[in-house]
Design a protein around this motif. Structure first.
Motif, PDB file in Angstrom:
ATOM      1  N   PHE A   4      47.976  -8.081  59.513  1.00 57.86           N
ATOM      2  CA  PHE A   4      48.229  -9.451  59.105  1.00 57.86           C
ATOM      3  C   PHE A   4      46.932 -10.044  58.584  1.00 57.86           C
ATOM      4  O   PHE A   4      45.856  -9.777  59.102  1.00 57.86           O
ATOM      5  N   GLY A   5      47.036 -10.826  57.520  1.00 57.77           N
ATOM      6  CA  GLY A   5      45.861 -11.412  56.892  1.00 57.77           C
ATOM      7  C   GLY A   5      45.386 -10.644  55.675  1.00 57.77           C
ATOM      8  O   GLY A   5      44.602 -11.153  54.884  1.00 57.77           O
ATOM      9  N   THR A  32      58.725 -12.259  47.385  1.00 61.84           N
ATOM     10  CA  THR A  32      58.864 -11.188  48.363  1.00 61.84           C
ATOM     11  C   THR A  32      58.383  -9.917  47.679  1.00 61.84           C
ATOM     12  O   THR A  32      58.730  -9.653  46.533  1.00 61.84           O
ATOM     13  N   VAL A  33      57.564  -9.158  48.369  1.00 60.42           N
ATOM     14  CA  VAL A  33      57.046  -7.898  47.836  1.00 60.42           C
ATOM     15  C   VAL A  33      57.804  -6.781  48.543  1.00 60.42           C
ATOM     16  O   VAL A  33      57.685  -6.619  49.760  1.00 60.42           O
ATOM     17  N   ALA A  34      58.620  -6.057  47.779  1.00 61.75           N
ATOM     18  CA  ALA A  34      59.559  -5.094  48.356  1.00 61.75           C
ATOM     19  C   ALA A  34      59.102  -3.654  48.157  1.00 61.75           C
ATOM     20  O   ALA A  34      58.848  -3.222  47.031  1.00 61.75           O
ATOM     21  N   HIS A  39      59.788  -5.189  53.537  1.00 56.03           N
ATOM     22  CA  HIS A  39      59.456  -6.326  52.681  1.00 56.03           C
ATOM     23  C   HIS A  39      58.228  -6.990  53.272  1.00 56.03           C
ATOM     24  O   HIS A  39      58.144  -7.189  54.489  1.00 56.03           O
ATOM     25  N   MET A  40      57.288  -7.324  52.424  1.00 54.74           N
ATOM     26  CA  MET A  40      56.061  -8.000  52.837  1.00 54.74           C
ATOM     27  C   MET A  40      56.154  -9.466  52.425  1.00 54.74           C
ATOM     28  O   MET A  40      56.609  -9.773  51.329  1.00 54.74           O
ATOM     29  N   TYR A  41      55.706 -10.343  53.309  1.00 57.30           N
ATOM     30  CA  TYR A  41      55.726 -11.777  53.031  1.00 57.30           C
ATOM     31  C   TYR A  41      54.301 -12.306  53.134  1.00 57.30           C
ATOM     32  O   TYR A  41      53.571 -11.965  54.075  1.00 57.30           O
ATOM     33  N   TYR A  42      53.940 -13.138  52.166  1.00 57.98           N
ATOM     34  CA  TYR A  42      52.581 -13.657  52.080  1.00 57.98           C
ATOM     35  C   TYR A  42      52.588 -15.180  52.117  1.00 57.98           C
ATOM     36  O   TYR A  42      53.499 -15.819  51.579  1.00 57.98           O
ATOM     37  N   GLY A  46      47.883 -16.188  49.934  1.00 54.18           N
ATOM     38  CA  GLY A  46      47.849 -14.761  49.634  1.00 54.18           C
ATOM     39  C   GLY A  46      47.716 -13.841  50.823  1.00 54.18           C
ATOM     40  O   GLY A  46      47.715 -12.626  50.671  1.00 54.18           O
ATOM     41  N   GLU A  47      47.632 -14.383  52.042  1.00 51.32           N
ATOM     42  CA  GLU A  47      47.501 -13.548  53.239  1.00 51.32           C
ATOM     43  C   GLU A  47      48.858 -13.094  53.743  1.00 51.32           C
ATOM     44  O   GLU A  47      49.813 -13.867  53.783  1.00 51.32           O
ATOM     45  N   CYS A  48      48.935 -11.836  54.173  1.00 48.14           N
ATOM     46  CA  CYS A  48      50.164 -11.295  54.763  1.00 48.14           C
ATOM     47  C   CYS A  48      50.458 -12.042  56.056  1.00 48.14           C
ATOM     48  O   CYS A  48      49.609 -12.155  56.931  1.00 48.14           O
ATOM     49  N   GLU A  49      51.702 -12.555  56.158  1.00 45.99           N
ATOM     50  CA  GLU A  49      52.073 -13.276  57.364  1.00 45.99           C
ATOM     51  C   GLU A  49      53.258 -12.657  58.091  1.00 45.99           C
ATOM     52  O   GLU A  49      53.500 -12.960  59.247  1.00 45.99           O
ATOM     53  N   ALA A  50      54.016 -11.777  57.422  1.00 41.79           N
ATOM     54  CA  ALA A  50      55.169 -11.166  58.070  1.00 41.79           C
ATOM     55  C   ALA A  50      55.558  -9.882  57.341  1.00 41.79           C
ATOM     56  O   ALA A  50      55.300  -9.732  56.153  1.00 41.79           O
ATOM     57  N   VAL A  51      56.189  -8.988  58.105  1.00 42.08           N
ATOM     58  CA  VAL A  51      56.695  -7.739  57.545  1.00 42.08           C
ATOM     59  C   VAL A  51      58.102  -7.536  58.096  1.00 42.08           C
ATOM     60  O   VAL A  51      58.329  -7.666  59.295  1.00 42.08           O
ATOM     61  N   GLU A  52      59.040  -7.246  57.219  1.00 40.78           N
ATOM     62  CA  GLU A  52      60.417  -6.949  57.610  1.00 40.78           C
ATOM     63  C   GLU A  52      60.643  -5.459  57.370  1.00 40.78           C
ATOM     64  O   GLU A  52      60.648  -5.006  56.232  1.00 40.78           O
ATOM     65  N   PHE A  53      60.802  -4.685  58.445  1.00 39.21           N
ATOM     66  CA  PHE A  53      60.975  -3.236  58.327  1.00 39.21           C
ATOM     67  C   PHE A  53      62.449  -2.862  58.319  1.00 39.21           C
ATOM     68  O   PHE A  53      63.275  -3.540  58.918  1.00 39.21           O
TER      69      PHE A  53
END
Length: 70
Positions: A4-5, A32-34, A39-42, A46-53
């Motif tokens: 994260f970050g 959303t960056v897939a 899926h990566m959420y920023y 611009g910092e990564c704050e969540a990931v959906e696996f």
């Protein structure tokens, strides 16, 4: 190792894959960056704050599988 970050470029370099990008809803301020397995959420900065696996991902933390943990 995704942390994260990290920014989008750092995550892409870590995963060594080209993602698809789209808005999950018309109200979304950021894309959303897939990737095929997540899926990566920023944040807007611009910092990564969540990931959906997804089911196909192997996700571990300190040697334990997170997708198999209740």
């Amino acid at each position: 190792m995704i942390k994260f970050g990290m920014n989008e470029k750092q995550v892409q370099e870590t995963l060594q894959l080209e993602p698809q990008k789209y808005k999950k809803s018309p109200m979304s301020n950021v894309l959303t960056v897939a990737y095929p397995f997540c899926h990566m959420y920023y944040k807007e900065n611009g910092e990564c704050e969540a990931v959906e696996f997804f089911d196909t991902a192997v996700v571990t933390f300190q040697g334990r599988s997170l997708l198999e943990t209740s």
